[in-house]
Structure formats: C-alpha cells, structure tokens
Design a protein around this motif. Structure first.
Motif, mmCIF file in Angstrom:
data_model
loop_
_atom_site.group_PDB
_atom_site.id
_atom_site.type_symbol
_atom_site.label_atom_id
_atom_site.label_comp_id
_atom_site.label_asym_id
_atom_site.label_seq_id
_atom_site.Cartn_x
_atom_site.Cartn_y
_atom_site.Cartn_z
ATOM 1 N N SER A 1 0.460 16.941 -8.763
ATOM 2 C CA SER A 1 0.339 18.276 -7.890
ATOM 3 C C SER A 1 -0.504 19.390 -7.499
ATOM 4 O O SER A 1 -1.763 19.312 -8.167
ATOM 5 C CB SER A 1 1.877 18.956 -9.487
ATOM 6 N N PRO A 2 -0.427 19.363 -6.967
ATOM 7 C CA PRO A 2 0.804 19.148 -5.521
ATOM 8 C C PRO A 2 0.980 17.936 -5.063
ATOM 9 O O PRO A 2 0.076 17.325 -5.132
ATOM 10 C CB PRO A 2 0.793 20.006 -4.643
ATOM 11 N N PRO A 3 1.875 17.077 -5.098
ATOM 12 C CA PRO A 3 2.132 15.863 -4.101
ATOM 13 C C PRO A 3 1.108 15.015 -3.376
ATOM 14 O O PRO A 3 0.908 15.676 -2.180
ATOM 15 C CB PRO A 3 3.879 15.683 -3.879
ATOM 16 N N PHE A 4 0.689 13.993 -3.799
ATOM 17 C CA PHE A 4 -0.627 13.955 -2.290
ATOM 18 C C PHE A 4 -0.059 13.209 -1.943
ATOM 19 O O PHE A 4 0.889 12.861 -1.058
ATOM 20 C CB PHE A 4 -0.748 12.104 -3.289
ATOM 21 N N ASP B 1 0.812 -1.260 0.324
ATOM 22 C CA ASP B 1 -0.060 -0.223 0.207
ATOM 23 C C ASP B 1 0.821 0.882 -0.017
ATOM 24 O O ASP B 1 0.668 2.079 -0.639
ATOM 25 C CB ASP B 1 -0.970 -0.540 0.999
ATOM 26 N N ASP B 2 2.249 1.267 0.749
ATOM 27 C CA ASP B 2 3.029 2.216 0.493
ATOM 28 C C ASP B 2 3.395 2.921 -0.440
ATOM 29 O O ASP B 2 3.728 3.820 -0.521
ATOM 30 C CB ASP B 2 4.135 2.076 1.779
ATOM 31 N N GLU B 3 3.942 1.905 -1.508
ATOM 32 C CA GLU B 3 4.445 2.441 -3.052
ATOM 33 C C GLU B 3 3.388 2.482 -3.451
ATOM 34 O O GLU B 3 3.666 3.404 -4.513
ATOM 35 C CB GLU B 3 4.827 0.570 -2.632
ATOM 36 N N VAL B 4 2.237 1.765 -3.402
ATOM 37 C CA VAL B 4 1.109 2.394 -4.362
ATOM 38 C C VAL B 4 0.862 3.766 -4.468
ATOM 39 O O VAL B 4 0.726 4.456 -5.519
ATOM 40 C CB VAL B 4 -0.016 2.135 -4.022
ATOM 41 N N LEU B 5 0.786 4.387 -2.679
ATOM 42 C CA LEU B 5 0.537 5.862 -2.592
ATOM 43 C C LEU B 5 1.730 6.264 -2.704
ATOM 44 O O LEU B 5 1.825 7.829 -3.191
ATOM 45 C CB LEU B 5 0.157 6.010 -1.271
ATOM 46 N N GLU B 6 3.334 5.818 -2.707
ATOM 47 C CA GLU B 6 4.312 7.062 -2.988
ATOM 48 C C GLU B 6 3.961 7.127 -4.624
ATOM 49 O O GLU B 6 4.817 8.158 -4.987
ATOM 50 C CB GLU B 6 5.518 6.478 -2.869
ATOM 51 N N ASN B 7 3.963 5.984 -5.344
ATOM 52 C CA ASN B 7 3.775 6.232 -6.539
ATOM 53 C C ASN B 7 2.340 6.957 -6.926
ATOM 54 O O ASN B 7 3.348 8.074 -8.348
ATOM 55 C CB ASN B 7 3.233 4.622 -7.146
ATOM 56 N N TYR B 8 1.612 7.592 -6.724
ATOM 57 C CA TYR B 8 0.636 8.136 -6.525
ATOM 58 C C TYR B 8 1.242 9.804 -5.813
ATOM 59 O O TYR B 8 0.621 10.739 -6.769
ATOM 60 C CB TYR B 8 -1.080 7.437 -6.001
ATOM 61 N N SER B 9 1.814 9.464 -5.548
ATOM 62 C CA SER B 9 2.186 11.541 -4.949
ATOM 63 C C SER B 9 3.452 11.653 -5.929
ATOM 64 O O SER B 9 3.341 12.674 -6.126
ATOM 65 C CB SER B 9 2.411 10.857 -3.203
ATOM 66 N N ALA B 10 4.317 10.712 -6.703
ATOM 67 C CA ALA B 10 5.190 11.110 -7.603
ATOM 68 C C ALA B 10 4.900 11.911 -8.459
ATOM 69 O O ALA B 10 5.464 12.711 -9.614
ATOM 70 C CB ALA B 10 6.066 9.724 -7.944
ATOM 71 N N VAL B 11 3.364 11.652 -9.062
ATOM 72 C CA VAL B 11 2.504 11.740 -10.342
ATOM 73 C C VAL B 11 0.794 12.717 -9.913
ATOM 74 O O VAL B 11 0.949 13.390 -11.481
ATOM 75 C CB VAL B 11 2.027 10.846 -11.091
#
Length: 254
Positions: A89-92, A77-87
């Motif tokens: 703006s502003p970062p999730f 889950d943390d990796e999915v949310l990290e990837n969501y934040s990466a794409v």
C-alpha cells in the motif's frame, strides 16, 4: 547481477500462534536431514529488479510443496508481481518506482489466508494458506521440525551487505564486516546437521545455524492443505496435521 531486498521490519502480533511446542508433539523424533527441493532450478522471479522477496518466498514454498507432493507448480514473473502488488500500500506498480517499497511478512501471510494469491490455473488459479505460526529461529530443533513436518519455513533476515555481493555460503563470523543492508525474505526447504538449504536470487544457497540465529528476525511454519498432502515418510499426513490445524484455529478463535 543486481540483488534486491524488500522485507520490511517485522511486525510481531501477540495473537500469532506459537508453533514450536505443537510441532514437538507432532514430530517428537526429528529426522537427521530433510530436503524437499533438492536439485531444483530456481527462477529469479524479478528479485533483481524489484523488492519482491516476500513473494519470491511464497513462490518458492508453492514450488517446494507441489514438487514434493504432486507435480511442481511454478509461478510466473507476472504472478509474483501481481501478488506483491496485492499486499503493498499503495499497490506496487512496475511503472511507478516509488511504489516498490517492500512488504511485511505478516501482511503477506494474512492476505494469503484471507484472499489467496495468484498462481497458475484456471478461472483464475488461486493459492490459499491454511494457517501459520511463529517458530523460534534460535531453536534448531524447532526450525528442523517445521521443515521436516511442514515442508519448509518462511523466514525474514536482517541481511549483511556481503551476502548481496557474493555467492558464498551464509555463515556467521563476528570478525567480518556484518553491516546490515536491509531486510530479506527466504524460504528454507531443507536441512542437515550442518546446513540449512534455501534459494534466493535465482539460485541455491546454504546457511549455517549460527547465521540464522544471528540474523533471522522472524520465522514461520506454514500449513498449506491445498499444496501439501498425501506425502509419505516424515511429513504430515492425516490426523497429525489435522490436530495441528485444529489447535491453531482454536487459539485464533479464543
């Protein structure tokens, strides 16, 4: 169960490679069926709390490819949310609800190619997409070829509200209330003569071709050399995939 959407309106780039014709040359005879992730137990990947469906579909693609090719890699889950934040703006930020705005599929794919996305591994693990191209969701053969040859298809839907409220198959009935709830990204991992197979919100789902033609507003075939190699049967191997990637890159560099 809460079911979140999160695919923003498609942004169509005229430079995007058109994949239907090259796929037809690479796989002229389409198998009657293919399913690269049968009987898989799919996580929710936080899509009941956040609009991260564009990254749930990435996680689903990686799980599908690696499960068929080697050993399954399951993002956390943390990796999915990290990837969501990466794409975004502003970062999730999970602690800032106003940042949960969804994402554009082209932004996800371009970031995946250029910078990679988090996945399990050391130093840390990164997943990289080799290339992608648009396919016509109203052309059944093109969709089937993408799934059979490339291990799946990354698509976006303008999803009717009733799909969020039931576990029924996704079929098109013009007499039904098909009011659109919003945009949703899913990963197609299989097909047969009657159905397309996908996962969403932590479970499997079937979609009719008529539903796809009516509600799909973008669809992409993905090439992932890192995850999709040495497959036996109808899937890509050796020169066929190399030729496809060479053609795609030649167009991109023109």
């Amino acid at each position: 169960m809460t079911r979140r959407l999160g695919k923003l309106a498609p942004r169509h780039d005229p430079r995007t490679f058109r994949m239907s014709a090259p796929l037809a040359r690479a796989l002229p005879v389409i198998p009657p069926s293919a399913d690269w992730a049968p009987d898989v137990s799919w996580p929710m990947w936080c899509n009941d709390r956040y609009g991260c469906c564009t990254q749930v579909s990435v996680a689903s693609a990686i799980r599908t490819w690696t499960g068929a090719a080697q050993a399954p890699i399951l993002l956390t889950d943390d990796e999915v949310l990290e990837n969501y934040s990466a794409v975004t703006s502003p970062p999730f930020d999970p602690d800032q609800p106003a940042t949960d705005r969804g994402a554009v599929e082209l932004d996800v794919l371009n970031h995946w190619i250029r910078y990679g996305l988090a996945m399990p591994g050391s130093q840390p693990g990164r997943s990289y997409l080799t290339a992608y191209g648009a396919i016509d969701p109203r052309n059944r053969q093109s969709v089937q070829r993408a799934i059979a040859f490339l291990g799946g298809a990354y698509i976006g839907l303008s999803l009717p509200q009733w799909c969020c409220d039931t576990d029924d198959d996704w079929t098109y009935d013009p007499q039904r209330d098909n009011s659109i709830a919003g945009g949703h990204a899913v990963w197609l991992h299989g097909y047969d003569a009657d159905w397309l197979y996908l996962n969403t919100w932590g479970g499997p789902r079937r979609m009719s071709y008529e539903f796809l033609a009516q509600f799909c507003d973008e669809a992409y075939g993905l090439v992932a050399r890192q995850h999709w190699s040495d497959i036996h049967g109808v899937s890509p191997k050796g020169e066929a995939l190399d030729a496809l990637v060479t053609e795609m890159r030649a167009v991109a560099d023109a």
